[in-house]
Design a protein around this motif. Structure first.
Motif, PDB file in Angstrom:
ATOM      1  N   TYR A   1      -5.791 -15.059 -10.557  1.00  0.00           N
ATOM      2  CA  TYR A   1      -7.059 -15.045  -9.827  1.00  0.00           C
ATOM      3  C   TYR A   1      -7.049 -13.993  -8.728  1.00  0.00           C
ATOM      4  O   TYR A   1      -7.993 -13.207  -8.570  1.00  0.00           O
ATOM      5  CB  TYR A   1      -7.320 -16.431  -9.243  1.00  0.00           C
ATOM      6  CG  TYR A   1      -8.282 -16.458  -8.083  1.00  0.00           C
ATOM      7  CD1 TYR A   1      -9.637 -16.223  -8.275  1.00  0.00           C
ATOM      8  CD2 TYR A   1      -7.825 -16.719  -6.788  1.00  0.00           C
ATOM      9  CE1 TYR A   1     -10.519 -16.241  -7.197  1.00  0.00           C
ATOM     10  CE2 TYR A   1      -8.691 -16.745  -5.718  1.00  0.00           C
ATOM     11  CZ  TYR A   1     -10.045 -16.497  -5.925  1.00  0.00           C
ATOM     12  OH  TYR A   1     -10.919 -16.514  -4.869  1.00  0.00           O
ATOM     13  N   ARG A   2      -5.945 -13.932  -7.973  1.00  0.00           N
ATOM     14  CA  ARG A   2      -5.866 -12.971  -6.878  1.00  0.00           C
ATOM     15  C   ARG A   2      -5.895 -11.534  -7.420  1.00  0.00           C
ATOM     16  O   ARG A   2      -6.511 -10.654  -6.817  1.00  0.00           O
ATOM     17  CB  ARG A   2      -4.579 -13.198  -6.069  1.00  0.00           C
ATOM     18  CG  ARG A   2      -4.596 -14.444  -5.258  1.00  0.00           C
ATOM     19  CD  ARG A   2      -5.090 -14.224  -3.824  1.00  0.00           C
ATOM     20  NE  ARG A   2      -6.015 -13.152  -3.640  1.00  0.00           N
ATOM     21  CZ  ARG A   2      -7.293 -13.318  -3.303  1.00  0.00           C
ATOM     22  NH1 ARG A   2      -7.789 -14.511  -3.158  1.00  0.00           N
ATOM     23  NH2 ARG A   2      -8.073 -12.289  -3.098  1.00  0.00           N
ATOM     24  N   ARG A   3      -5.248 -11.278  -8.560  1.00  0.00           N
ATOM     25  CA  ARG A   3      -5.275  -9.928  -9.132  1.00  0.00           C
ATOM     26  C   ARG A   3      -6.687  -9.545  -9.554  1.00  0.00           C
ATOM     27  O   ARG A   3      -7.101  -8.397  -9.373  1.00  0.00           O
ATOM     28  CB  ARG A   3      -4.327  -9.855 -10.332  1.00  0.00           C
ATOM     29  CG  ARG A   3      -2.856  -9.795  -9.939  1.00  0.00           C
ATOM     30  CD  ARG A   3      -1.991  -9.348 -11.114  1.00  0.00           C
ATOM     31  NE  ARG A   3      -1.965 -10.336 -12.191  1.00  0.00           N
ATOM     32  CZ  ARG A   3      -1.109 -11.352 -12.240  1.00  0.00           C
ATOM     33  NH1 ARG A   3      -0.221 -11.542 -11.276  1.00  0.00           N
ATOM     34  NH2 ARG A   3      -1.133 -12.183 -13.264  1.00  0.00           N
ATOM     35  N   ILE A   4      -7.416 -10.490 -10.109  1.00  0.00           N
ATOM     36  CA  ILE A   4      -8.792 -10.194 -10.528  1.00  0.00           C
ATOM     37  C   ILE A   4      -9.655  -9.870  -9.317  1.00  0.00           C
ATOM     38  O   ILE A   4     -10.424  -8.904  -9.305  1.00  0.00           O
ATOM     39  CB  ILE A   4      -9.395 -11.380 -11.319  1.00  0.00           C
ATOM     40  CG1 ILE A   4      -8.646 -11.542 -12.648  1.00  0.00           C
ATOM     41  CG2 ILE A   4     -10.881 -11.161 -11.574  1.00  0.00           C
ATOM     42  CD1 ILE A   4      -9.072 -12.775 -13.431  1.00  0.00           C
ATOM     43  N   VAL A   5      -9.548 -10.671  -8.259  1.00  0.00           N
ATOM     44  CA  VAL A   5     -10.347 -10.437  -7.049  1.00  0.00           C
ATOM     45  C   VAL A   5      -9.961  -9.107  -6.413  1.00  0.00           C
ATOM     46  O   VAL A   5     -10.830  -8.356  -5.940  1.00  0.00           O
ATOM     47  CB  VAL A   5     -10.182 -11.600  -6.057  1.00  0.00           C
ATOM     48  CG1 VAL A   5     -10.810 -11.268  -4.717  1.00  0.00           C
ATOM     49  CG2 VAL A   5     -10.787 -12.877  -6.646  1.00  0.00           C
ATOM     50  N   ASP A   6      -8.675  -8.786  -6.397  1.00  0.00           N
ATOM     51  CA  ASP A   6      -8.234  -7.509  -5.841  1.00  0.00           C
ATOM     52  C   ASP A   6      -8.826  -6.341  -6.628  1.00  0.00           C
ATOM     53  O   ASP A   6      -9.172  -5.304  -6.063  1.00  0.00           O
ATOM     54  CB  ASP A   6      -6.706  -7.414  -5.840  1.00  0.00           C
ATOM     55  CG  ASP A   6      -6.076  -8.355  -4.815  1.00  0.00           C
ATOM     56  OD1 ASP A   6      -6.802  -8.817  -3.908  1.00  0.00           O
ATOM     57  OD2 ASP A   6      -4.861  -8.632  -4.931  1.00  0.00           O
ATOM     58  N   THR A   7      -8.939  -6.512  -7.938  1.00  0.00           N
ATOM     59  CA  THR A   7      -9.549  -5.467  -8.772  1.00  0.00           C
ATOM     60  C   THR A   7     -11.015  -5.292  -8.408  1.00  0.00           C
ATOM     61  O   THR A   7     -11.515  -4.164  -8.354  1.00  0.00           O
ATOM     62  CB  THR A   7      -9.446  -5.842 -10.263  1.00  0.00           C
ATOM     63  OG1 THR A   7      -8.062  -5.999 -10.606  1.00  0.00           O
ATOM     64  CG2 THR A   7     -10.044  -4.757 -11.134  1.00  0.00           C
ATOM     65  N   LEU A   8     -11.723  -6.390  -8.121  1.00  0.00           N
ATOM     66  CA  LEU A   8     -13.103  -6.287  -7.692  1.00  0.00           C
ATOM     67  C   LEU A   8     -13.210  -5.536  -6.376  1.00  0.00           C
ATOM     68  O   LEU A   8     -14.103  -4.699  -6.175  1.00  0.00           O
ATOM     69  CB  LEU A   8     -13.724  -7.683  -7.522  1.00  0.00           C
ATOM     70  CG  LEU A   8     -13.872  -8.542  -8.781  1.00  0.00           C
ATOM     71  CD1 LEU A   8     -14.502  -9.885  -8.392  1.00  0.00           C
ATOM     72  CD2 LEU A   8     -14.713  -7.839  -9.825  1.00  0.00           C
ATOM     73  N   ASP A   9     -12.267  -5.809  -5.448  1.00  0.00           N
ATOM     74  CA  ASP A   9     -12.265  -5.127  -4.155  1.00  0.00           C
ATOM     75  C   ASP A   9     -12.059  -3.630  -4.334  1.00  0.00           C
ATOM     76  O   ASP A   9     -12.687  -2.811  -3.659  1.00  0.00           O
ATOM     77  CB  ASP A   9     -11.176  -5.695  -3.247  1.00  0.00           C
ATOM     78  CG  ASP A   9     -11.489  -7.129  -2.807  1.00  0.00           C
ATOM     79  OD1 ASP A   9     -12.675  -7.517  -2.886  1.00  0.00           O
ATOM     80  OD2 ASP A   9     -10.556  -7.832  -2.391  1.00  0.00           O
ATOM     81  N   GLU A  10     -11.182  -3.261  -5.267  1.00  0.00           N
ATOM     82  CA  GLU A  10     -10.894  -1.842  -5.487  1.00  0.00           C
ATOM     83  C   GLU A  10     -12.089  -1.098  -6.063  1.00  0.00           C
ATOM     84  O   GLU A  10     -12.317   0.064  -5.757  1.00  0.00           O
ATOM     85  CB  GLU A  10      -9.696  -1.701  -6.442  1.00  0.00           C
ATOM     86  CG  GLU A  10      -8.381  -2.185  -5.837  1.00  0.00           C
ATOM     87  CD  GLU A  10      -7.278  -2.250  -6.881  1.00  0.00           C
ATOM     88  OE1 GLU A  10      -7.552  -1.880  -8.053  1.00  0.00           O
ATOM     89  OE2 GLU A  10      -6.155  -2.696  -6.524  1.00  0.00           O
ATOM     90  N   SER A  11     -12.856  -1.797  -6.915  1.00  0.00           N
ATOM     91  CA  SER A  11     -13.997  -1.138  -7.544  1.00  0.00           C
ATOM     92  C   SER A  11     -15.241  -1.186  -6.679  1.00  0.00           C
ATOM     93  O   SER A  11     -16.205  -0.475  -6.959  1.00  0.00           O
ATOM     94  CB  SER A  11     -14.310  -1.815  -8.893  1.00  0.00           C
ATOM     95  OG  SER A  11     -14.622  -3.169  -8.710  1.00  0.00           O
TER      96      SER A  11
END
Length: 339
Positions: free
Chosen positions: A329-339
């Motif tokens: 979950y944290r990796r997915i949210v971090d990916t959203l932050d990056e994009s």
């Protein structure tokens, strides 16, 4: 990013084109009304949109029968494959769609401009296909599950190519057990054996389904076996990259001959299914084991990272949320932050 301003001449040309399209639609609708009044169309009957081609579409009658090429009344817009409609047959073998029934749900995907566009409607389940090879990753499965949960359509995990599994099942069986414990149905299948689709066919019976999943997992091969009479092309699986390519271009609804009332909607726009249109809150709610804990954090704006009093972090410590699922979950949210 600001929108490009149009010149007066460009605006005039756009308005002229739109007016011409509206005029043609009104003329078509007026001709339909005349033909309806003259009795050239039969009585109203229910049907299902099989495929969509702009102002025309193929409609399958309820029950048995071949699809009929129909056009739309001018006041009907936005129909997609899977829509339930009311239509009338003409004497010349064509037809006209006069109304759309209420949708149970609609599957959307972003277009080139990032705007959500409906691609299919009235779907009972999303079958997320992954395979023994290429080896699936839990984070990828989680991404598909989150995207499916956001649609409100029930997801099902389909493990393909089980003929390549070791006898004990290995780590992959353990991973699947984790999702089964969360309540997700898991179906194992293979096209390498005559009975390899038995469990999948049972899952498809009486339901309208779509297949999603990364390239190379065998979606096209499964569909080809399920629809032996259709001309479906299968992308090649590269020996080097172990990735396949799909070649279907139009969303279409197929009736599955080997199942009891099962239907399949297939198109690349559905198969390529992602998270680019979701925000952080939607991703959080897409982890179903989080839901009982959401809204219980000490701080209203908690982002479930290191904040004191975070209900999700506490649930991980108590073993109520699997730590690997939370890390995913944290990796997915971090990916959203990056994009």
């Amino acid at each position: 990013m600001s929108k490009r301003k149009l010149s007066r001449q460009q605006r005039w040309r756009i308005e002229k084109i739109q007016a011409e399209r509206a005029r043609r639609a009104e003329q078509l609708d007026a001709r339909d009304a005349d033909r309806l009044a003259a009795g050239e169309y039969g009585p109203e009957q229910p049907g299902r949109v099989i495929a969509h081609f702009g102002r025309t579409l193929d409609v399958g009658p309820e029950g048995e029968g071949d699809a009929v090429r129909c056009h739309l009344r001018a006041n009907l817009e936005g129909l997609v494959t899977g829509d339930r409609v009311i239509w009338r047959a003409a004497r010349d073998g064509s037809g006209v769609v006069v109304a759309r029934a209420e949708r149970d749900n609609v599957l959307e995907r972003p277009d080139a401009r990032g705007q959500l566009k409906p691609v299919a409607a009235n779907i009972d389940q999303i079958l997320i296909v992954f395979a023994v090879e290429p080896a699936p990753h839990a984070n990828l499965i989680d991404r598909y599950l989150v995207a499916a949960e956001a649609t409100g359509i029930a997801p099902v995990l389909v493990l393909n190519k089980i003929d390549l599994l070791p006898e004990a099942g290995g780590e992959l069986r353990e991973l699947l057990g984790r999702y089964e414990a969360l309540g997700y149905p898991v179906v194992a299948t293979t096209t390498a054996r005559a009975d390899g689709l038995t469990a999948l066919l049972a899952r498809l019976d009486g339901r309208t389904s779509v297949f999603v999943g990364q390239s190379g997992v065998g979606k096209s091969s499964l569909i080809d076996r399920l629809l032996p009479d259709e001309e479906l092309r299968i992308g090649a699986l590269s020996k080097d990259s172990r990735k396949g390519t799909h070649t279907t271009t139009t969303a279409r609804l197929y009736r599955l001959p080997a199942s009891d009332g099962g239907e399949l909607i297939d198109s690349p726009g559905i198969r390529e299914f992602g998270l680019v249109h979701l925000d952080e809150q939607q991703v959080t709610e897409g982890f179903i084991e989080f839901r009982d804990h959401l809204g219980r954090c000490r701080f209203r704006d908690c982002r479930h990272r290191h904040e004191p009093g975070c209900a999700l972090l506490a649930a991980v410590e108590r073993g109520e949320i699997h730590p690997e699922r939370f890390a995913s979950y944290r990796r997915i949210v971090d990916t959203l932050d990056e994009s």
